[in-house]
Every structure is written in C-alpha cells, then in structure tokens.
Design a protein around this motif. Structure first.
Motif, PDB file in Angstrom:
ATOM      1  N   ASN A 170      78.231  47.334  54.327  1.00 29.64           N
ATOM      2  CA  ASN A 170      76.912  47.966  54.371  1.00 29.64           C
ATOM      3  C   ASN A 170      76.015  47.474  53.241  1.00 29.64           C
ATOM      4  OD1 ASN A 170      77.553  49.516  56.634  1.00 29.64           O
ATOM      5  ND2 ASN A 170      78.356  51.208  55.404  1.00 29.64           N
ATOM      6  N   LEU A 171      76.598  47.279  52.045  1.00 27.08           N
ATOM      7  CA  LEU A 171      75.831  46.790  50.905  1.00 27.08           C
ATOM      8  C   LEU A 171      75.294  45.389  51.185  1.00 27.08           C
ATOM      9  CD1 LEU A 171      75.030  47.412  47.895  1.00 27.08           C
ATOM     10  CD2 LEU A 171      77.051  46.071  47.254  1.00 27.08           C
ATOM     11  N   ALA A 172      76.098  44.565  51.816  1.00 26.57           N
ATOM     12  CA  ALA A 172      75.705  43.182  52.092  1.00 26.57           C
ATOM     13  C   ALA A 172      74.587  43.083  53.115  1.00 26.57           C
ATOM     14  CB  ALA A 172      76.919  42.386  52.572  1.00 26.57           C
ATOM     15  N   GLN A 173      74.363  44.138  53.881  1.00 24.47           N
ATOM     16  CA  GLN A 173      73.366  44.113  54.943  1.00 24.47           C
ATOM     17  C   GLN A 173      71.979  44.574  54.509  1.00 24.47           C
ATOM     18  OE1 GLN A 173      75.246  46.479  57.998  1.00 24.47           O
ATOM     19  NE2 GLN A 173      76.503  44.766  58.737  1.00 24.47           N
ATOM     20  N   THR A 174      71.840  44.952  53.229  1.00 22.59           N
ATOM     21  CA  THR A 174      70.538  45.384  52.745  1.00 22.59           C
ATOM     22  C   THR A 174      70.343  44.859  51.328  1.00 22.59           C
ATOM     23  OG1 THR A 174      69.106  47.312  52.428  1.00 22.59           O
ATOM     24  CG2 THR A 174      71.418  47.569  51.817  1.00 22.59           C
TER      25      THR A 174
END
Length: 289
Positions: A249-253
């Motif tokens: 999830n962190l990598a997607q924003t």
C-alpha cells in the motif's frame, strides 16, 4: 488478513461534508481558537516522559526522517521561533467524536496517555511496533504555549482497521485518547505504529480543543489535522511481522500525491521520528494553530 474498508472513498465523502462544517463554523464567527506555545527545552530521543520541548517542524518533502536516537536535535533554550499554522484537514470517516457515528469523547476513561488498550467494558489490546507521539500546540502568531489545551488522537491499527467502526473490532476503543497539554503545550501518547492502508499515506488524526472539559464534552473543535509519518521509517516498520499489506500500500502512493497531505507535500505535517523497531519510535510534531 482481513481487507480494510475502502477508506479513500469514505474520506472523499468526508472531505466534502466536514469541510462544509468548518466553513459554516468560520462564517458563524467561531473560527479557530487561538492556541499558544513556543517550546524551548531539550529532549533525549526516545524518552517519552521527558518534559522537553518538541522542535519546530523542519522536515522536507523527501519524507526521510532522522531515525537514529542519538541524532535528535537539541533546540536552544532561548529560541523564539513559531510553527506555521497547521493545515486544517478532514477528520476522516472514523473520528469517533460524535460527528460520524459513535462518540468516545464523552466516555469515562478517554483521558489517558496509553492508547494501546481498550477501556470500559472492552479489553482488546492493539499489537504493533511501539510508538510515542509527542505534540506541542503553539499559537502561530504569539509564540506562547497553551497549558491546558486538550488534544484528541486516533489512528488505525497494524491491519489498517479503526476501532469502534470496523466489524472485527467494532466493540473495541483502543488507539483513541485525550491528553491535556502541560506548561510547554506538550501532550504525549503511547501507542503503536499505524498501518498503511489503500489510498492513504500513513497518518495519525488529531483534534485540538481549548480545554480538557471542552474535549470530553465533544464540544467546539479548535483545529482538526493529521500527522504524516516519514517514508523510510514506514518502510522499516512494515518489513516486520503484523503489518501485512502495508509495504504494498505504501508503494502505491506518496506523500506528495496523498489526497490530504498533497496540497503542500505534507511539509507542515511531517513528523520528525527517532528510534528503532527494537526500542520503539518517537514521533514529534509542533502544531501551530
């Protein structure tokens, strides 16, 4: 792992409704209550019970914090600088302040520094990497601390769920609490590092009230905002067990693209974080109001 709610959709909804509520308060003449405080003391990183002042926010949009406990800054005791006014943000879909469903603020036990355990008839305990949150509330114009102001803090657990709302932990009320500011305008909370859930940068919500009695009556809110957590610290925490899905999830924003922090890259809301997974982290933010 149980998938969290679609927080981004709920947030978009609240960005409309809660922003309108703030505009109405301003038109009515309520405005933001002027809170005070310039903090001048020293602190040892990772010492949550210290009476030290939290340094002014100086983080950059890179989202890279100082993560070594030995590198915490030591501000001059004669410094006279002020934090800029904290951006006003949405309380989100799960505030627990009575504006969107349940109200935890009027419950006995909400005034506390340790947020890891539920109180009252609930008995749950939130698991995760230890985190101490230290906030200093300042008057961005007067540079004087407001002793006795109150701050309500809440955030998701290591799985991206919010107590009182998510079906699995709807009967719990952990990761929520209120503290009154000390003579330096500082409040301290013991909690866990929150997850990164889909659509949002890792964050902690907070509301500022003029007094403890105002907060526990779910009364007039002086300011509503969110604290952003630095990227490198998040990556380190999410590599540990219990934070399934957070790395993805962190990598997607990004902090700059986040629907809340993106307006200024989170510069005024990005906490300074020190510590380690083994010893726990301390997040510090100066809140100008």
């Amino acid at each position: 792992m149980t998938q969290p709610h679609e927080h981004d959709l709920g947030l978009v909804h609240d960005l409309g409704t809660l922003r309108r509520r703030n505009v109405l308060r301003l038109i009515a003449g309520a405005g933001l209550a002027t809170l005070a405080g310039c903090a001048d003391a020293t602190d040892t990183a990772g010492t949550p019970n210290s009476s030290a002042t939290i340094p002014n926010n100086s983080a950059t949009t890179s989202g890279t914090p100082t993560t070594s406990p030995s590198s915490a800054s030591t501000p001059s005791s004669t410094a006279a600088s002020c934090a800029e006014e904290i951006p006003e943000e949405t309380a989100g879909p799960y505030p627990g302040d009575g504006s969107n469903g349940p109200n935890v603020l009027t419950e006995s036990g909400i005034v506390r520094s340790d947020l890891t355990k539920s109180f009252g008839s609930a008995s749950g305990v939130a698991k995760g990497v230890p985190l101490t949150v230290q906030l200093v509330v300042q008057d961005s114009a007067k540079c004087t601390p407001l002793a006795g102001a109150a701050v309500y803090v809440w955030h998701c657990d290591a799985e991206g769920r919010y107590s009182m709302y998510d079906d699995e932990i709807g009967d719990e009320n952990y990761l929520r609490g209120v503290q009154a500011a000390d003579a330096q305008g500082k409040v301290t909370f013991t909690t866990i590092f929150p997850a990164a859930y889909q659509g949002r940068w890792p964050h902690i919500h907070f509301e500022v009230y003029a007094s403890l009695s105002e907060a526990t009556a779910a009364g007039k809110i002086s300011a509503t905002s969110q604290l952003a957590l630095p990227e490198e610290t998040c990556k380190t925490v999410y590599a540990t067990s219990g934070y399934d899905g957070s790395t993805q999830n962190l990598a997607q924003t990004s902090l700059q693209r986040d629907m809340v922090f993106g307006d200024d890259g989170g510069v005024r809301q990005l906490a300074t974080v020190t510590g380690s997974v083994q010893d726990g982290y301390t997040a510090r933010l100066t809140v100008g109001v």
